[in-house]
Design an enzyme around this catalytic site. Structure first.
Site, mmCIF file in Angstrom:
data_model
loop_
_atom_site.group_PDB
_atom_site.id
_atom_site.type_symbol
_atom_site.label_atom_id
_atom_site.label_comp_id
_atom_site.label_asym_id
_atom_site.label_seq_id
_atom_site.Cartn_x
_atom_site.Cartn_y
_atom_site.Cartn_z
ATOM 1 N N ASP A 29 0.845 -1.190 0.000
ATOM 2 C CA ASP A 29 0.000 0.000 0.000
ATOM 3 C C ASP A 29 0.885 1.246 0.000
ATOM 4 O OD1 ASP A 29 -3.224 0.500 0.957
ATOM 5 O OD2 ASP A 29 -1.827 2.199 1.066
ATOM 6 N N HIS A 97 -10.291 -5.400 -3.377
ATOM 7 C CA HIS A 97 -8.955 -5.575 -2.800
ATOM 8 C C HIS A 97 -9.081 -5.938 -1.335
ATOM 9 C CE1 HIS A 97 -10.000 -1.285 -2.396
ATOM 10 N NE2 HIS A 97 -9.306 -1.292 -1.260
HETATM 11 P P1 AMP Z 1 -9.686 1.358 0.341
HETATM 12 O O1 AMP Z 1 -9.713 2.680 1.073
HETATM 13 O O2 AMP Z 1 -10.119 0.188 1.150
HETATM 14 O O3 AMP Z 1 -10.394 1.459 -0.994
HETATM 15 O O4 AMP Z 1 -8.151 1.080 0.041
HETATM 16 C C1 AMP Z 1 -7.488 1.590 -1.061
HETATM 17 C C2 AMP Z 1 -6.034 1.573 -0.725
HETATM 18 O O5 AMP Z 1 -5.301 1.721 -1.928
HETATM 19 C C3 AMP Z 1 -5.600 2.680 0.221
HETATM 20 O O6 AMP Z 1 -5.036 2.111 1.399
HETATM 21 C C4 AMP Z 1 -4.551 3.448 -0.593
HETATM 22 O O7 AMP Z 1 -3.462 3.900 0.181
HETATM 23 C C5 AMP Z 1 -4.119 2.411 -1.612
HETATM 24 N N1 AMP Z 1 -3.597 2.931 -2.854
HETATM 25 C C6 AMP Z 1 -4.139 3.879 -3.647
HETATM 26 N N2 AMP Z 1 -3.374 4.083 -4.730
HETATM 27 C C7 AMP Z 1 -2.324 3.234 -4.619
HETATM 28 C C8 AMP Z 1 -1.170 2.976 -5.420
HETATM 29 N N3 AMP Z 1 -0.939 3.631 -6.573
HETATM 30 N N4 AMP Z 1 -0.290 2.046 -5.002
HETATM 31 C C9 AMP Z 1 -0.505 1.384 -3.844
HETATM 32 N N5 AMP Z 1 -1.575 1.573 -3.037
HETATM 33 C C10 AMP Z 1 -2.463 2.501 -3.416
#
Ligand code: AMP
Length: 110
Positions: A29, A97
């Site tokens: 993440d 995810h």
């Molecule tokens: P959610 O809030 O459950 O939808 O989780 C989405 C997650 O994706 C969050 O923890 C973000 O920090 C993570 N995220 C968003 N963009 C990226 C990226 N480019 N690479 C890695 N993690 C990401």
């Protein structure tokens, strides 16, 4: 499709990959809520847990087979697996995810 995780799968956006097979990708993440914070995603675009059906649930079962392997490779034995379904529940990326998170103290996760 304008999906950040589909772009990561396609290699259009960089990620720190920790596991990959033909069905699944796992990467760190970008804003970790714990020292280890890994996201496990299906390569097929599903909007979230609400899109899981009898037709695609084998993919979800596969993800849950992969999760212990990722945890073992990270050296963690105690962890939680979190999925947020819908914006009101904190979902910000609308591609299914699963967060792998060790520890009890999580910033705003649950
Ligand atoms: P959610 O809030 O459950 O939808 O989780 C989405 C997650 O994706 C969050 O923890 C973000 O920090 C993570 N995220 C968003 N963009 C990226 C990226 N480019 N690479 C890695 N993690 C990401």
């Amino acid at each position: 499709m304008d999906c950040i995780f589909c772009k990561i799968i396609a290699g259009e956006i960089p990620s720190t990959k920790v596991y990959e097979d033909e069905q699944v990708l796992a990467f760190r993440d970008i804003q970790p809520a714990a020292p280890v914070h890994i996201l496990v995603i299906p390569k097929t675009h599903l909007i979230g847990a609400a899109a899981i059906t009898a037709e695609n649930s084998a993919l979800v079962a596969h993800i849950f087979e992969v999760i212990p392997k990722i945890a073992a490779a990270e050296g963690i034995t105690d962890y939680r697996v979190v999925t947020n379904q819908g914006a009101e529940a904190g979902q910000t990326v609308h591609h299914l995810h699963f967060h792998i998170l060790p520890g009890r103290t999580l910033k705003g996760m649950c």
